[in-house]
Design a protein around this motif. Structure first.
Motif, mmCIF file in Angstrom:
data_model
loop_
_atom_site.group_PDB
_atom_site.id
_atom_site.type_symbol
_atom_site.label_atom_id
_atom_site.label_comp_id
_atom_site.label_asym_id
_atom_site.label_seq_id
_atom_site.Cartn_x
_atom_site.Cartn_y
_atom_site.Cartn_z
ATOM 1 N N MET A 21 0.825 -0.960 -0.449
ATOM 2 C CA MET A 21 0.598 0.030 -0.243
ATOM 3 C C MET A 21 0.708 0.974 -0.165
ATOM 4 O O MET A 21 1.706 1.268 0.791
ATOM 5 N N ILE A 22 0.603 2.048 -0.886
ATOM 6 C CA ILE A 22 0.781 3.652 -0.788
ATOM 7 C C ILE A 22 0.930 4.319 0.155
ATOM 8 O O ILE A 22 0.084 5.037 0.963
ATOM 9 N N VAL A 23 1.982 4.831 1.011
ATOM 10 C CA VAL A 23 1.931 5.139 2.226
ATOM 11 C C VAL A 23 2.925 6.544 1.642
ATOM 12 O O VAL A 23 3.803 6.946 1.622
ATOM 13 N N ARG A 24 2.113 7.930 1.501
ATOM 14 C CA ARG A 24 3.005 8.900 1.079
ATOM 15 C C ARG A 24 2.297 9.932 1.707
ATOM 16 O O ARG A 24 1.071 10.204 1.158
ATOM 17 N N GLU A 25 2.925 11.440 1.296
ATOM 18 C CA GLU A 25 2.228 12.422 1.823
ATOM 19 C C GLU A 25 1.703 13.209 -0.330
ATOM 20 O O GLU A 25 2.085 12.788 -0.878
ATOM 21 N N LYS A 26 0.024 13.624 0.043
ATOM 22 C CA LYS A 26 -0.345 13.797 -1.463
ATOM 23 C C LYS A 26 1.142 15.405 -2.004
ATOM 24 O O LYS A 26 1.319 16.037 -1.512
ATOM 25 N N ASP A 80 -8.690 0.493 -15.347
ATOM 26 C CA ASP A 80 -8.012 -0.378 -15.705
ATOM 27 C C ASP A 80 -7.371 -1.136 -15.502
ATOM 28 O O ASP A 80 -7.216 -2.273 -14.151
ATOM 29 N N ILE A 81 -6.224 -0.820 -15.268
ATOM 30 C CA ILE A 81 -4.578 -1.341 -13.979
ATOM 31 C C ILE A 81 -5.247 -1.503 -13.031
ATOM 32 O O ILE A 81 -4.247 -2.272 -12.505
ATOM 33 N N LEU A 82 -5.694 -0.269 -12.578
ATOM 34 C CA LEU A 82 -5.875 0.346 -11.035
ATOM 35 C C LEU A 82 -6.646 -0.631 -10.963
ATOM 36 O O LEU A 82 -6.787 -1.360 -9.212
ATOM 37 N N GLY A 83 -7.778 -1.154 -11.117
ATOM 38 C CA GLY A 83 -8.804 -1.915 -10.902
ATOM 39 C C GLY A 83 -8.213 -3.304 -11.032
ATOM 40 O O GLY A 83 -8.406 -4.037 -10.356
ATOM 41 N N ASP A 84 -7.414 -4.023 -11.879
ATOM 42 C CA ASP A 84 -6.568 -5.497 -11.789
ATOM 43 C C ASP A 84 -6.237 -5.046 -10.590
ATOM 44 O O ASP A 84 -6.175 -6.357 -10.029
ATOM 45 N N GLU A 85 -5.143 -3.827 -10.560
ATOM 46 C CA GLU A 85 -4.360 -4.062 -8.974
ATOM 47 C C GLU A 85 -5.320 -4.240 -7.642
ATOM 48 O O GLU A 85 -5.142 -5.063 -6.492
ATOM 49 N N LEU A 86 -6.833 -4.099 -7.828
ATOM 50 C CA LEU A 86 -7.513 -3.275 -6.663
ATOM 51 C C LEU A 86 -8.399 -5.209 -6.415
ATOM 52 O O LEU A 86 -8.990 -5.157 -5.274
ATOM 53 N N GLU A 87 -8.332 -5.316 -7.662
ATOM 54 C CA GLU A 87 -9.115 -6.825 -7.569
ATOM 55 C C GLU A 87 -8.811 -7.416 -6.934
ATOM 56 O O GLU A 87 -9.592 -8.922 -5.369
ATOM 57 N N GLU A 88 -7.387 -7.446 -6.318
ATOM 58 C CA GLU A 88 -5.938 -8.970 -5.746
ATOM 59 C C GLU A 88 -5.689 -8.001 -4.577
ATOM 60 O O GLU A 88 -4.334 -7.755 -4.778
ATOM 61 N N PRO A 89 -6.614 -8.210 -3.811
ATOM 62 C CA PRO A 89 -6.384 -6.697 -2.522
ATOM 63 C C PRO A 89 -4.313 -7.928 -1.386
ATOM 64 O O PRO A 89 -3.910 -7.236 -0.811
ATOM 65 N N PHE A 90 -4.846 -9.341 -2.434
ATOM 66 C CA PHE A 90 -3.781 -9.865 -1.663
ATOM 67 C C PHE A 90 -2.262 -9.887 -2.193
ATOM 68 O O PHE A 90 -1.681 -10.278 -1.932
ATOM 69 N N GLY A 91 -2.489 -9.151 -2.927
ATOM 70 C CA GLY A 91 -0.966 -10.034 -3.867
ATOM 71 C C GLY A 91 0.888 -8.275 -3.788
ATOM 72 O O GLY A 91 0.423 -8.090 -1.824
ATOM 73 N N ASP A 92 1.456 -8.520 -4.073
ATOM 74 C CA ASP A 92 2.751 -7.958 -3.816
ATOM 75 C C ASP A 92 2.793 -6.809 -5.095
ATOM 76 O O ASP A 92 3.564 -5.729 -4.887
ATOM 77 N N LEU A 93 1.853 -6.252 -5.659
ATOM 78 C CA LEU A 93 1.964 -4.810 -6.224
ATOM 79 C C LEU A 93 1.883 -3.302 -5.620
ATOM 80 O O LEU A 93 0.907 -3.368 -4.410
ATOM 81 N N PRO A 94 2.423 -2.523 -5.667
ATOM 82 C CA PRO A 94 2.631 -0.991 -4.454
ATOM 83 C C PRO A 94 1.073 -0.796 -4.266
ATOM 84 O O PRO A 94 0.784 0.172 -3.193
ATOM 85 N N ASN A 95 -0.273 -0.654 -4.677
ATOM 86 C CA ASN A 95 -1.240 -0.219 -4.805
ATOM 87 C C ASN A 95 -2.382 -1.974 -3.424
ATOM 88 O O ASN A 95 -3.500 -1.314 -3.263
ATOM 89 N N ASP A 96 -1.869 -2.698 -3.331
ATOM 90 C CA ASP A 96 -2.245 -3.791 -2.625
ATOM 91 C C ASP A 96 -1.987 -3.584 -1.196
ATOM 92 O O ASP A 96 -1.335 -2.716 -0.481
ATOM 93 N N LEU A 97 -3.133 -4.270 -0.382
ATOM 94 C CA LEU A 97 -3.250 -4.736 1.074
ATOM 95 C C LEU A 97 -1.211 -4.632 1.853
ATOM 96 O O LEU A 97 -0.432 -5.727 1.455
ATOM 97 N N PRO A 98 -1.102 -4.120 3.080
ATOM 98 C CA PRO A 98 0.078 -4.771 4.118
ATOM 99 C C PRO A 98 -0.301 -5.400 4.850
ATOM 100 O O PRO A 98 -0.731 -5.240 6.038
ATOM 101 N N ILE A 99 -0.743 -6.262 4.269
ATOM 102 C CA ILE A 99 -0.869 -7.504 4.615
ATOM 103 C C ILE A 99 0.601 -8.299 5.523
ATOM 104 O O ILE A 99 0.262 -8.734 7.242
ATOM 105 N N ALA A 100 1.191 -7.837 4.880
ATOM 106 C CA ALA A 100 2.751 -8.507 5.563
ATOM 107 C C ALA A 100 2.482 -7.487 7.184
ATOM 108 O O ALA A 100 3.366 -7.762 8.118
#
Length: 311
Positions: free
Chosen positions: A1-6, A260-280
């Motif tokens: 998950m991306i964590v940064r100031e706007k 379209d690509i952003l939707g693909d990333e959010l569809e799999e929240p447990f993946g390892d892309l920057p927009n996925d969840l920080p489950i680790a």
């Protein structure tokens, strides 16, 4: 998950890295192809107008509106999956802390047996969190699970078809043994077992999200429509915009392909892309909280973002 100031109004146009929040690196080939094709169409139309004709731009406006609505619906569905997964891991964090507090009733019971039992139960809870993380996002880190298990449990863990569920069964087995020995009353057993059930519910819900993607036909239709629309767009604006048509087509392609690509990333929240969840990172946080509940003081710091990304 991306964590940064706007980013500010000036720097927002210069964020191009994936860790910075930009999806440009993932769509650059498609974007370049659309712009190059648009330039060729404009050039060919200027030199050979009869061979490369243009059409009215009105149909593109209607199709663009419909495609935008379609993209919006799909991205909302993908975000709902992402947000539900985040709420589930938040519930797991709460359940872990609750278990650490509930098991305090074992301290001082059975001439030290209660304290040892509490340490085993909390250790199993830490193992469960890491096992669930590996179950949803395979990778390194099995050692953090195995260090909480004895040799017999390690063999059973590795042989299990569902390792996180095995760990939960071990917790309940410990609780049942404690009730049989008189270390827990029926009410206390039921109270703690309800927390274990909440942890099992989180696991089942996460498995449902992981194993049930959006219907493929839905995604395929959107992909095809977006590509055809962006490749055909220059034919509608070569006359009106001239050499600005590649720029206009590139902006439209950036928006549609990016969503379209952003939707693909959010569809799999447990993946390892920057927009996925920080489950680790959440798993580490739960483990630290539980270790602190046991009275440990030599604890690592809480997880922090690395180059703006928390995984």
């Amino acid at each position: 998950m991306i964590v940064r100031e706007k980013p500010g109004i000036l720097s927002i146009f210069f964020v191009v890295s994936a860790s910075g929040g930009s999806i440009l690196p993932r769509i650059f080939p498609q974007l370049f192809l659309v712009i190059a094709l648009s330039a060729l169409i404009v050039l060919a139309h200027r030199d050979f107008p009869t061979l490369v004709p243009v059409v009215s731009s009105a149909p593109f406006a209607l199709i663009g509106i419909a495609l935008s609505i379609f993209l919006g619906f799909r991205n909302n569905a993908c975000y709902d999956r992402w947000w539900e997964a985040r709420k589930l891991w938040g519930a797991l964090l709460i359940a872990g802390r609750t278990l650490g507090r509930q098991t305090l009733i074992l301290e001082g019971r059975g001439d030290g047996r209660g304290a040892a039992l509490r340490a085993r139960i909390v250790g199993f809870a830490i193992a469960f969190v890491y096992a669930l993380r590996l179950h949803l996002r395979p990778g390194d880190g099995e050692g953090r699970v195995l260090e909480r298990l004895d040799e017999a449990d390690r063999r059973l863990y590795r042989a299990s078809r569902n390792p996180p569920d095995f760990v939960l069964r071990r917790i309940v087995a410990e609780l049942a043994a404690a009730r049989g020995e008189g270390l827990l009353s029926d009410i206390e057993f039921t109270m703690i077992e309800a927390t274990i059930e909440a942890m099992a519910s989180v696991q089942g819900s996460c498995e449902r999200i992981r194993s049930t993607p959006l219907p493929f036909a839905y995604t395929l239709l959107l992909h095809r429509t977006a590509y055809v629309f962006c490749f055909m767009l220059p034919f509608g604006f070569a006359d009106q915009l001239g050499w600005l048509a590649p720029l206009a087509a590139g902006m439209v392609a950036y928006t549609f392909f990016g969503l379209d690509i952003l939707g693909d990333e959010l569809e799999e929240p447990f993946g390892d892309l920057p927009n996925d969840l920080p489950i680790a990172a959440i798993a580490d946080t739960i483990a630290i909280n539980l270790r602190e509940a046991l009275g440990e003081t030599d604890l690592p710091p809480l997880p922090q973002p690395v180059k703006g990304v928390l995984m």
